[in-house]
Design a protein around this motif. Structure first.
Motif, mmCIF file in Angstrom:
data_model
loop_
_atom_site.group_PDB
_atom_site.id
_atom_site.type_symbol
_atom_site.label_atom_id
_atom_site.label_comp_id
_atom_site.label_asym_id
_atom_site.label_seq_id
_atom_site.Cartn_x
_atom_site.Cartn_y
_atom_site.Cartn_z
ATOM 1 N N VAL A 22 71.648 40.019 73.491
ATOM 2 C CA VAL A 22 70.803 39.245 74.399
ATOM 3 C C VAL A 22 71.283 39.403 75.841
ATOM 4 O O VAL A 22 72.489 39.324 76.123
ATOM 5 N N ASP A 23 70.337 39.631 76.745
ATOM 6 C CA ASP A 23 70.641 39.672 78.178
ATOM 7 C C ASP A 23 70.362 38.335 78.851
ATOM 8 O O ASP A 23 71.116 37.905 79.733
ATOM 9 N N LEU A 24 69.262 37.684 78.464
ATOM 10 C CA LEU A 24 68.857 36.413 79.037
ATOM 11 C C LEU A 24 68.438 35.466 77.923
ATOM 12 O O LEU A 24 67.767 35.882 76.966
ATOM 13 N N TRP A 25 68.807 34.203 78.058
ATOM 14 C CA TRP A 25 68.307 33.166 77.168
ATOM 15 C C TRP A 25 67.118 32.476 77.828
ATOM 16 O O TRP A 25 67.134 32.245 79.045
ATOM 17 N N LEU A 26 66.117 32.150 77.035
ATOM 18 C CA LEU A 26 64.932 31.454 77.538
ATOM 19 C C LEU A 26 64.769 30.123 76.835
ATOM 20 O O LEU A 26 65.051 29.994 75.636
ATOM 21 N N ALA A 27 64.288 29.135 77.580
ATOM 22 C CA ALA A 27 64.016 27.800 77.032
ATOM 23 C C ALA A 27 63.091 27.075 78.005
ATOM 24 O O ALA A 27 62.957 27.486 79.168
ATOM 25 N N PRO A 28 62.452 26.015 77.572
ATOM 26 C CA PRO A 28 61.733 25.173 78.537
ATOM 27 C C PRO A 28 62.716 24.594 79.557
ATOM 28 O O PRO A 28 63.866 24.294 79.222
ATOM 29 N N SER A 29 62.266 24.451 80.792
ATOM 30 C CA SER A 29 63.137 23.878 81.825
ATOM 31 C C SER A 29 63.318 22.376 81.655
ATOM 32 O O SER A 29 64.317 21.814 82.122
ATOM 33 N N ALA A 30 62.359 21.730 81.032
ATOM 34 C CA ALA A 30 62.408 20.283 80.818
ATOM 35 C C ALA A 30 61.696 19.978 79.516
ATOM 36 O O ALA A 30 61.041 20.845 78.927
ATOM 37 N N VAL A 84 68.361 31.823 81.555
ATOM 38 C CA VAL A 84 69.810 31.632 81.643
ATOM 39 C C VAL A 84 70.516 32.968 81.483
ATOM 40 O O VAL A 84 70.212 33.748 80.571
ATOM 41 N N GLY A 85 71.471 33.237 82.375
ATOM 42 C CA GLY A 85 72.219 34.482 82.342
ATOM 43 C C GLY A 85 73.654 34.292 81.901
ATOM 44 O O GLY A 85 74.063 33.204 81.470
ATOM 45 N N ALA A 86 74.437 35.349 82.028
ATOM 46 C CA ALA A 86 75.846 35.320 81.663
ATOM 47 C C ALA A 86 76.685 34.773 82.805
ATOM 48 O O ALA A 86 76.323 34.882 83.978
ATOM 49 N N ALA A 87 77.821 34.181 82.475
ATOM 50 C CA ALA A 87 78.720 33.640 83.496
ATOM 51 C C ALA A 87 79.113 34.740 84.479
ATOM 52 O O ALA A 87 79.532 35.826 84.077
ATOM 53 N N GLY A 88 78.916 34.463 85.768
ATOM 54 C CA GLY A 88 79.223 35.438 86.793
ATOM 55 C C GLY A 88 78.153 36.494 86.986
ATOM 56 O O GLY A 88 78.253 37.312 87.898
ATOM 57 N N GLY A 89 77.115 36.459 86.162
ATOM 58 C CA GLY A 89 76.060 37.465 86.239
ATOM 59 C C GLY A 89 74.850 36.999 87.017
ATOM 60 O O GLY A 89 73.708 37.311 86.656
ATOM 61 N N ASP A 90 75.077 36.279 88.097
ATOM 62 C CA ASP A 90 73.976 35.723 88.885
ATOM 63 C C ASP A 90 73.082 36.815 89.460
ATOM 64 O O ASP A 90 71.855 36.681 89.487
ATOM 65 N N GLU A 91 73.697 37.889 89.933
ATOM 66 C CA GLU A 91 72.922 38.979 90.513
ATOM 67 C C GLU A 91 71.972 39.581 89.482
ATOM 68 O O GLU A 91 70.791 39.833 89.764
#
Length: 349
Positions: free
Chosen positions: A270-278, A324-331
């Motif tokens: 997985v590269d990105l996790w997806l979920a509802p924001s609220a 949602v990304g990985a820790a430190g992977g903001d870019e």
């Protein structure tokens, strides 16, 4: 900010809360930003709501604690606003107000000069009208920003289990529709069991949050406790009853959780996790800032997250897609979120 009194959404004398200008403000000014002013927040970034209304539906909450920041961007008053997230105070109000919210990796934007809530969790974030605004602001505000190479097409993970069950049926239905659109656009969506012990995750997060809130306010509360609002008093009282060893155990639990989530992420590719924001659209009334549960595990882990505007409820309230990304992977998170936005036809939405 220098020259503007700090209230923290409270009735405490502003002189008591005065301190050096926040580093995040220094960076904005150095980049040429013009500061329009301060926005309203829930009292001390906890749960006692401020006076701000939702610009889309004034009878509904804008979310919180960074309520004024999200509403100011949604109303077109400013192109960029700063907020903080301890549990869900950037992602949720961004979703409720139909704007983009970015909560970077914990500690990526220095918190020096910001009133603390729970220092092990507190994270500065930004609100903008679109993803391009975040892409402009993040390199200016985050430490050691790197130029991201071509993002590529991310593999998307959906955390199956009790966590998603906290979202309302309408929000889950909309979320499933977005997932189907992403799959039709050629992206891979993996459903991965995650947070099987979600109730325990929530309990341990609250132990850290409440313990540190009580310690952050120990001096102020002892002197001005009568001026605090009942919701904040209740949270501080809970924190005062939590032992230091319980907070230490909660932080050890977090480290084990990080290892488990990292293993699940790598195992599923997985590269990105997806979920509802609220959990759904903004609740009616101004007596609550809403439920932060959809942000809670990611905030506890300190992972970077975005809320992208993603449709509306049947009554016209904005909904958000949490990425949602990985820790430190903001870019990489920002670069790959742009890929998602194009796939969904949400560019510049």
């Amino acid at each position: 900010m220098d020259g503007l009194p700090t209230h923290g959404g409270s009735a405490l004398p502003p002189g008591v809360l005065a301190g050096p200008q926040a580093v995040v403000v220094d960076r904005l000014l150095a980049a040429g930003a013009m500061v329009a002013g301060k926005t309203a927040t829930a009292e001390f970034a906890a749960s006692a709501p401020g006076p701000t209304r939702n610009p889309h539906h004034p009878g509904h909450t804008p979310g919180g604690s960074s309520s004024g920041s999200a509403a100011a961007v949604a109303a077109g008053l400013v192109p960029l606003a700063i907020g903080t997230q301890t549990v869900g105070s950037v992602i949720r109000p961004a979703a409720y107000c139909g704007v983009v919210g970015f909560r970077p990796t914990y500690g990526r934007i220095p918190s020096a000069g910001v009133l603390p809530n729970a220092p092990s969790l507190d994270t500065l974030g930004v609100f903008t009208a679109d993803l391009a605004g975040v892409a402009l602001a993040a390199p200016l505000l985050c430490d050691d920003w790197r130029r991201e190479p071509e993002a590529g097409v991310p593999v998307l993970g959906v955390p199956d289990g009790t966590y998603l069950e906290h979202a309302e049926p309408a929000a889950l239905s909309a979320f499933e529709e977005w997932l189907e659109r992403l799959e039709r656009a050629g992206l891979t969506v993996c459903r991965v069991p995650l947070f099987a012990d979600f109730a325990e995750v929530s309990r341990q997060l609250q132990a850290v949050n409440r313990f540190e809130l009580a310690r952050s306010h120990a001096d102020w509360f002892a002197r001005f406790g009568r001026l605090y609002r009942p919701e904040t008093v209740a949270s501080i009282r809970v924190g005062q009853g939590i032992a230091p060893e319980d907070r230490a155990a909660a932080l050890e639990f977090r480290e084990r959780l990080r290892e488990r989530v990292a293993a699940a992420t790598a195992g599923a590719g997985v590269d990105l996790w997806l979920a509802p924001s609220a959990t759904g659209g903004a609740p009616e009334g101004l007596h609550t800032t809403g439920n932060a549960v959809m942000s809670s595990p990611w905030s506890f882990l300190g992972l970077p997250a975005l809320s992208l505007p993603a449709g509306r409820t049947a009554t016209g309230l904005p909904l958000g897609l949490q990425v949602v990304g990985a820790a430190g992977g903001d870019e990489r998170l920002l670069a790959q979120a742009a890929v998602l936005q194009r796939a969904l036809g949400l560019a510049e939405a």
